[in-house]
Design a protein around this motif. Structure first.
Motif, PDB file in Angstrom:
ATOM      1  N   ALA A 198       0.814  -1.220   0.000  1.00 34.76           N
ATOM      2  CA  ALA A 198       0.000   0.000   0.000  1.00 34.76           C
ATOM      3  C   ALA A 198       0.842   1.262   0.000  1.00 34.76           C
ATOM      4  N   GLU A 199       2.048   1.203   0.598  1.00 33.62           N
ATOM      5  CA  GLU A 199       2.893   2.394   0.705  1.00 33.62           C
ATOM      6  C   GLU A 199       4.268   2.168   0.100  1.00 33.62           C
ATOM      7  N   GLN A 387      -3.722  -3.114   0.056  1.00 30.44           N
ATOM      8  CA  GLN A 387      -4.109  -2.732   1.409  1.00 30.44           C
ATOM      9  C   GLN A 387      -3.144  -3.292   2.457  1.00 30.44           C
ATOM     10  N   TYR A 389       0.281  -2.915   4.229  1.00 28.69           N
ATOM     11  CA  TYR A 389       1.287  -1.885   4.474  1.00 28.69           C
ATOM     12  C   TYR A 389       2.638  -2.474   4.859  1.00 28.69           C
ATOM     13  N   ASP A 390       2.629  -3.633   5.501  1.00 24.11           N
ATOM     14  CA  ASP A 390       3.893  -4.239   5.921  1.00 24.11           C
ATOM     15  C   ASP A 390       3.646  -5.703   6.241  1.00 24.11           C
ATOM     16  N   ASP A 415       0.413  -5.797   8.445  1.00 25.53           N
ATOM     17  CA  ASP A 415      -0.361  -4.586   8.696  1.00 25.53           C
ATOM     18  C   ASP A 415      -1.345  -4.454   7.538  1.00 25.53           C
TER      19      ASP A 415
END
Length: 436
Positions: A198-199, A387, A389-390, A415
């Motif tokens: 997601a990031e 979706q 993140y980690d 995450d």
């Protein structure tokens, strides 16, 4: 006649001495040291320690990139040791500019933090040469790139949106050689694989992980210490038992503190602050740190995991760690979480135990490889990688109330959409972990 005169004289002398002694006694003022008018009682201690910013903000990954292949430390202790050394590296020629994503280069070292770190706190984490005027944005990743001709390194702090950067130079050939050796010999490193989440980039160990479960004795923290810490007048706090596993404390004004004896956690809320005032992330982190320092509340290893500041929320969360791995439990059994309103403490949730003695003797658990984790998540209909993140290996905590111990079981976690979950590979059904 002369005898009577002598007697009268002696009598007057004795009367005079009596008057002198009486006056001296009445007028004597002992030289006692005066006590201060405003005596401050010693703060309550939970038996932990005080922490600095650099002790609470640590990366969860250091990735070495060599021509599009990726490596990370096999032992988390080696990662922590390198990062502790980085604190002392002198950074010269600080400057800021716009950016267009991550810095390019065939060889890079990427340091990844679990949460965005305000640049205002970078001066607490690293050693800058001279007075630095820090920008107002934050970073989650920083990069080391190499100037082979001069044996120097560029350090790039990349803003969270990827549009801004701050740069500095490490002019130290010894530190250059240290990182370069990792990049070319891979000693102490394992191969990692990269996927997009997601990031941005997520890195996970490519091979199967073998990690021992842990059985650890705990020491209970007396709830009364929290009463003394959180309530203005502990003497008027009333204790009420709701059921076998829940007790609540209240002073009918300051707030309510609930203690859950079966999992040894506490949840406090002060309802008096009715409106929020948005805080700056650096202010929130430092205010929370000092608040917990005040009662020596860092009872185990905790690292900053999440910061959320907006018009309706000022929340900070610290995750419990053991031997370099994060610990995930339910209902605040592995996190310290605080929330502020109008810069005053509004909520405080945490464990009421501390880890003490390793009971040992547990066999290693073999986790599936990171490559299979990515493959299963990518092909799952239950999850969507945009979706995620980690993803990381950690411990799942179970509190054993009958034995005053905890069991730490290694597992894969992710995450997902802002919430840490244990990955259930049997049915890929999300199961909430790490807090409410």
């Amino acid at each position: 006649m002369q005898l009577e005169t002598v007697k009268s004289f002696i009598l007057w002398v004795l009367v005079g001495i009596s008057f002198v002694l009486s006056f001296a006694l009445w007028s004597y003022r002992p030289n006692f040291e005066e006590l201060p008018q405003n005596v401050v009682e010693e703060s309550t201690s939970l038996g932990g320690s005080e922490k600095s910013i650099k002790e609470l903000i640590e990366p969860d990954s250091i990735i070495f990139e060599n021509d599009n292949t990726y490596y990370g430390f096999s032992n988390p202790a080696d990662r922590n040791s390198l990062y502790q050394d980085m604190h002392k590296w002198s950074l010269y020629e600080f400057r800021t500019s716009s950016a267009n994503g991550t810095p390019s280069g065939k060889y890079r070292v990427e340091v990844i933090f679990p949460e965005v770190v305000p640049m205002e706190l970078a001066d607490d984490l690293f050693t800058f040469n001279g007075d630095i005027n820090m920008p107002g944005w934050g970073f989650k990743r920083l990069f080391f790139t190499f100037n082979q001709d001069t044996k120097t390194m560029n350090v790039t702090f990349l803003s969270d949106d990827g549009n801004k950067q701050a740069m500095a130079t490490v002019n130290n050939s010894e530190k250059y050689a240290q990182l370069w050796e990792y990049l070319t010999t891979f000693e102490g490193l394992s191969k990692y694989i990269r996927t997009e989440g997601a990031e941005g980039s997520i890195y996970v160990p490519g091979n199967q992980q073998s990690i021992s479960s842990k059985s650890i004795a705990v020491e209970k923290i007396d709830p009364k210490l929290m009463v003394d810490t959180l309530f203005t007048d502990p003497d008027i706090v009333r204790r009420n038992r709701v059921n076998e596993n829940e007790i609540y404390f209240t002073d009918s004004a300051r707030g309510i503190m609930r203690v859950y004896t079966n999992r040894r956690t506490v949840e406090f809320q002060n309802p008096l602050q009715s409106s929020y005032e948005q805080m700056e992330p650096a202010e929130l982190i430092d205010k929370s740190r000092l608040n917990i320092n005040d009662h020596q509340g860092w009872t185990d290893e905790y690292n900053l995991m999440a910061v959320n500041t907006n018009a309706s929320n000022n929340k900070v969360r610290y995750q419990m760690y053991y031997e370099g791995y994060p610990i995930f439990g339910s209902n605040y059994s592995s996190v310290i979480e605080q929330q502020y309103r109008e810069t005053e403490l509004h909520q405080y949730n945490r464990p009421l135990f501390r880890l003490v003695n390793y009971l040992g003797g547990d066999e290693a658990t073999k986790l599936i490889s990171g490559a299979r984790v990515i493959d299963k998540l990518s092909s799952s209909s239950s999850y969507h990688m945009d979706q995620v993140y980690d993803i990381k290996v950690g411990y799942c905590l179970t509190y054993k109330s009958d034995a005053d111990a905890v069991m730490l079981e290694p597992a894969w976690f992710m995450d997902y959409n802002g919430s840490w979950q244990k990955i259930d590979f049997s049915n890929l059904s999300p199961q909430q972990e790490g807090g409410n």
